[in-house]
Design a protein around this motif. Structure first.
Motif, short mmCIF file in Angstrom:
data_model
loop_
_atom_site.label_atom_id
_atom_site.label_comp_id
_atom_site.label_asym_id
_atom_site.label_seq_id
_atom_site.Cartn_x
_atom_site.Cartn_y
_atom_site.Cartn_z
N ASP A 21 -79.31 -7.98 -34.90
CA ASP A 21 -79.14 -7.77 -33.46
C ASP A 21 -78.14 -8.78 -32.89
N ILE A 22 -78.26 -10.01 -33.30
CA ILE A 22 -77.36 -11.05 -32.81
C ILE A 22 -75.94 -10.78 -33.27
N VAL A 23 -75.76 -10.39 -34.52
CA VAL A 23 -74.43 -10.11 -35.05
C VAL A 23 -73.78 -8.96 -34.29
N PHE A 24 -74.53 -7.90 -34.03
CA PHE A 24 -73.96 -6.76 -33.32
C PHE A 24 -73.69 -7.09 -31.85
N LEU A 27 -70.42 -9.00 -31.97
CA LEU A 27 -69.35 -8.06 -32.28
C LEU A 27 -68.99 -7.24 -31.05
N PHE A 28 -69.99 -6.73 -30.37
CA PHE A 28 -69.75 -5.93 -29.17
C PHE A 28 -69.09 -6.78 -28.08
N PHE A 29 -69.53 -8.02 -27.91
CA PHE A 29 -68.95 -8.91 -26.91
C PHE A 29 -67.46 -9.13 -27.17
N PHE A 30 -67.09 -9.43 -28.41
CA PHE A 30 -65.68 -9.68 -28.71
C PHE A 30 -64.85 -8.41 -28.63
N VAL A 35 -58.32 -8.70 -25.42
CA VAL A 35 -57.21 -7.95 -24.84
C VAL A 35 -56.12 -7.84 -25.90
N MET A 36 -55.73 -6.62 -26.18
CA MET A 36 -54.67 -6.41 -27.16
C MET A 36 -53.33 -6.56 -26.48
N ARG A 37 -52.35 -7.00 -27.22
CA ARG A 37 -51.00 -7.14 -26.68
C ARG A 37 -50.48 -5.75 -26.32
N GLU A 38 -49.96 -5.64 -25.10
CA GLU A 38 -49.53 -4.34 -24.60
C GLU A 38 -48.15 -3.95 -25.10
N THR A 39 -47.28 -4.91 -25.35
CA THR A 39 -45.92 -4.59 -25.78
C THR A 39 -45.61 -5.29 -27.09
N ASP A 40 -44.82 -4.63 -27.91
CA ASP A 40 -44.30 -5.25 -29.13
C ASP A 40 -42.92 -5.78 -28.81
#
Length: 157
Positions: A21-24, A27-30, A35-40
């Motif tokens: 439960d703690i691991v999931f 994982l869900f929190f991260f 935030v993924m980089r929007e531009t390459d």
């Protein structure tokens, strides 16, 4: 008769029943907060100039970024240090008004005056390129401008 001695009690084993439960949850929190980089970047990472008075931008959702620097593929895009990147493609200064107007479509009209254009420019770019960008921004009334720097001394290296 047999003697009854005290049994030595060890520490009880740690229960691992809640570990999945703690691991999931982690994982869900991260997954939610990352935030993924929007531009390459099509240009080499710009070497930002130094400044002593630096201020962070407050609302990142109202910031539109223009990158200026050396293109990774100089034979395809031309100029060595004066390539302009808008979103994921190399562009010319004439493409900037359309880029700003498209960015305004994603923001409610109430926030249009608060929109900021951030220029991340290499320190070796020409001033003429910056002047061209500023003139195109004036044409579409994008007057809030931020020049990205990193904090440090302004002494030339």
């Amino acid at each position: 008769m047999a003697k009854f001695g005290k049994k030595k009690k060890g520490t009880p084993a740690i229960s691992t029943a809640s570990l999945p439960d703690i691991v999931f949850m982690l994982l869900f929190f991260f997954m939610v907060t990352t935030v993924m980089r929007e531009t390459d970047l099509q240009i080499n990472s710009p070497k930002l100039p130094s400044a002593t008075e630096v201020k962070k931008l407050e609302q990142k959702s109202l910031v539109t970024t223009i990158y200026v620097g050396q293109a990774k593929e100089t034979d395809k895009f031309g100029n060595k240090y004066n390539s302009i990147q808008l979103n994921d493609k190399i562009a010319s200064p004439d493409d900037i008004p359309a880029f700003i107007l498209n960015a305004r479509l994603d923001v409610p009209e109430v926030n249009h005056p608060r929109m900021t254009t951030s220029i991340k420019a290499d320190k070796q770019m020409s001033v003429g390129t910056l002047t061209d960008i500023r003139q195109r921004l004036r044409d579409v009334n994008a007057l809030k401008l931020s020049l990205s720097t990193h904090k440090g001394s302004t002494i030339s290296e």
